[in-house]
Design a protein around this motif. Structure first.
Motif, short mmCIF file in Angstrom:
data_model
loop_
_atom_site.label_atom_id
_atom_site.label_comp_id
_atom_site.label_asym_id
_atom_site.label_seq_id
_atom_site.Cartn_x
_atom_site.Cartn_y
_atom_site.Cartn_z
N PRO B 30 -17.86 19.04 -42.58
CA PRO B 30 -16.91 20.09 -42.15
C PRO B 30 -17.18 20.60 -40.73
O PRO B 30 -16.25 21.05 -40.06
N GLY B 31 -18.41 20.48 -40.27
CA GLY B 31 -18.73 20.95 -38.93
C GLY B 31 -18.17 20.06 -37.84
O GLY B 31 -18.02 20.48 -36.68
N SER B 32 -17.82 18.81 -38.21
CA SER B 32 -17.35 17.89 -37.16
C SER B 32 -15.93 17.38 -37.43
O SER B 32 -15.36 16.66 -36.61
N VAL B 33 -15.38 17.73 -38.60
CA VAL B 33 -14.01 17.30 -38.91
C VAL B 33 -13.20 18.54 -39.31
O VAL B 33 -13.23 18.96 -40.47
N PRO B 34 -12.48 19.11 -38.37
CA PRO B 34 -11.81 20.40 -38.61
C PRO B 34 -10.73 20.34 -39.70
O PRO B 34 -10.37 21.37 -40.27
N GLN B 35 -10.25 19.15 -40.02
CA GLN B 35 -9.19 19.04 -41.05
C GLN B 35 -9.70 19.32 -42.46
O GLN B 35 -8.91 19.53 -43.39
N ILE B 36 -11.01 19.27 -42.64
CA ILE B 36 -11.58 19.50 -43.98
C ILE B 36 -11.47 20.98 -44.34
O ILE B 36 -12.06 21.82 -43.63
N ARG B 37 -10.72 21.35 -45.35
CA ARG B 37 -10.58 22.75 -45.78
C ARG B 37 -11.77 23.17 -46.63
O ARG B 37 -12.17 24.31 -46.63
N ALA B 38 -12.27 22.24 -47.45
CA ALA B 38 -13.43 22.57 -48.29
C ALA B 38 -14.13 21.27 -48.65
O ALA B 38 -13.47 20.23 -48.77
N LEU B 39 -15.42 21.35 -48.81
CA LEU B 39 -16.20 20.19 -49.25
C LEU B 39 -17.26 20.67 -50.25
O LEU B 39 -17.98 21.62 -49.99
N ARG B 40 -17.25 20.06 -51.41
CA ARG B 40 -18.29 20.31 -52.42
C ARG B 40 -18.89 18.94 -52.75
O ARG B 40 -18.14 18.00 -53.02
N SER B 41 -20.19 18.85 -52.71
CA SER B 41 -20.81 17.55 -52.96
C SER B 41 -22.17 17.74 -53.61
O SER B 41 -22.77 18.82 -53.50
N GLY B 42 -22.67 16.67 -54.22
CA GLY B 42 -24.01 16.78 -54.78
C GLY B 42 -24.37 15.60 -55.65
O GLY B 42 -23.51 14.81 -56.04
N PRO B 43 -25.65 15.50 -55.97
CA PRO B 43 -26.13 14.43 -56.83
C PRO B 43 -25.84 14.72 -58.30
O PRO B 43 -25.73 15.89 -58.70
N ASP B 44 -25.73 13.66 -59.09
CA ASP B 44 -25.52 13.82 -60.53
C ASP B 44 -26.68 14.61 -61.13
O ASP B 44 -27.84 14.46 -60.72
N LEU B 45 -26.37 15.43 -62.14
CA LEU B 45 -27.39 16.28 -62.79
C LEU B 45 -28.19 15.53 -63.84
O LEU B 45 -29.14 16.07 -64.39
N GLY B 46 -27.78 14.29 -64.17
CA GLY B 46 -28.55 13.52 -65.16
C GLY B 46 -28.36 14.00 -66.58
O GLY B 46 -29.22 13.82 -67.43
N LEU B 47 -27.23 14.60 -66.88
CA LEU B 47 -26.98 15.17 -68.21
C LEU B 47 -26.63 14.10 -69.24
O LEU B 47 -26.87 14.27 -70.43
N VAL B 48 -26.02 13.03 -68.77
CA VAL B 48 -25.67 11.94 -69.70
C VAL B 48 -25.93 10.60 -69.00
O VAL B 48 -25.83 10.51 -67.77
N PRO B 49 -26.29 9.57 -69.77
CA PRO B 49 -26.50 8.26 -69.15
C PRO B 49 -25.17 7.65 -68.70
O PRO B 49 -24.10 8.04 -69.21
N GLY B 50 -25.25 6.77 -67.72
CA GLY B 50 -24.06 6.01 -67.35
C GLY B 50 -23.21 6.66 -66.27
O GLY B 50 -22.21 6.10 -65.84
#
Lengths: 99, 99
Positions: B30-50
């Motif tokens: 978001p700091g370099s692409v002004p068109q992005i209104r929102a960004l949510r991201s992250g690694p899987d929590l490992g709650l289920v396999p697959g």
């Protein structure tokens, strides 16, 4: 907050009516599963080839709330009645939002 | 609003440092692409396999803004430097939010 994402690929035999019923069933979930904080869902816009067909993004306050949703009758019915009959592929993930 | 979701599977050889660098590169977008209104991201929590390993959810006002992001140097660098070297699988979709 825990974000649950499911991205689905419909089978070639899925009819437009079946796809819309699945979409409607997703949209109705917050009305029957109080643990859902937010739900955004919809069909792929067809902007690029190779995408999946449908996505749902559900937010929960806690992992326990997400588990309650997973075990809930409305979720199980959604899968059995609306998703499994027309499913060709599924990708899912849960991640922490706002770490 | 257009929601773009990408869900990624890292290769077995991907190191923790490579995964964190990819995650950081997503967070920096978001700091370099002004068109992005929102960004949510992250690694899987490992709650289920697959599950897949990482997800990013980006929101744009219009399809044209999403296309500008797709073509932008920061996005192309993210793919070339941080994603492709450790990628084993990718699922993506764009859908309309708030129809």
């Amino acid at each position: 907050m825990v974000r649950h994402i499911v991205v689905l690929q419909w089978s070639d035999s899925a009819t437009p009516a079946q796809k819309e019923e699945a979409a409607a069933a997703f949209r109705a979930l917050p009305g029957s599963v109080p643990q859902i904080r937010a739900l955004r869902s919809g069909p792929d816009l067809g902007l690029v080839p190779g995408n999946h067909d449908f996505a749902a993004v559900l937010d929960f306050d806690t992992v326990e709330d997400w588990r309650a949703y997973q075990e809930s009758p409305p979720h199980k019915e959604l899968i059995a009645r609306h998703i499994k009959p027309i499913l060709a592929g599924r990708t899912a993930i849960q991640f922490q939002v706002g770490q």
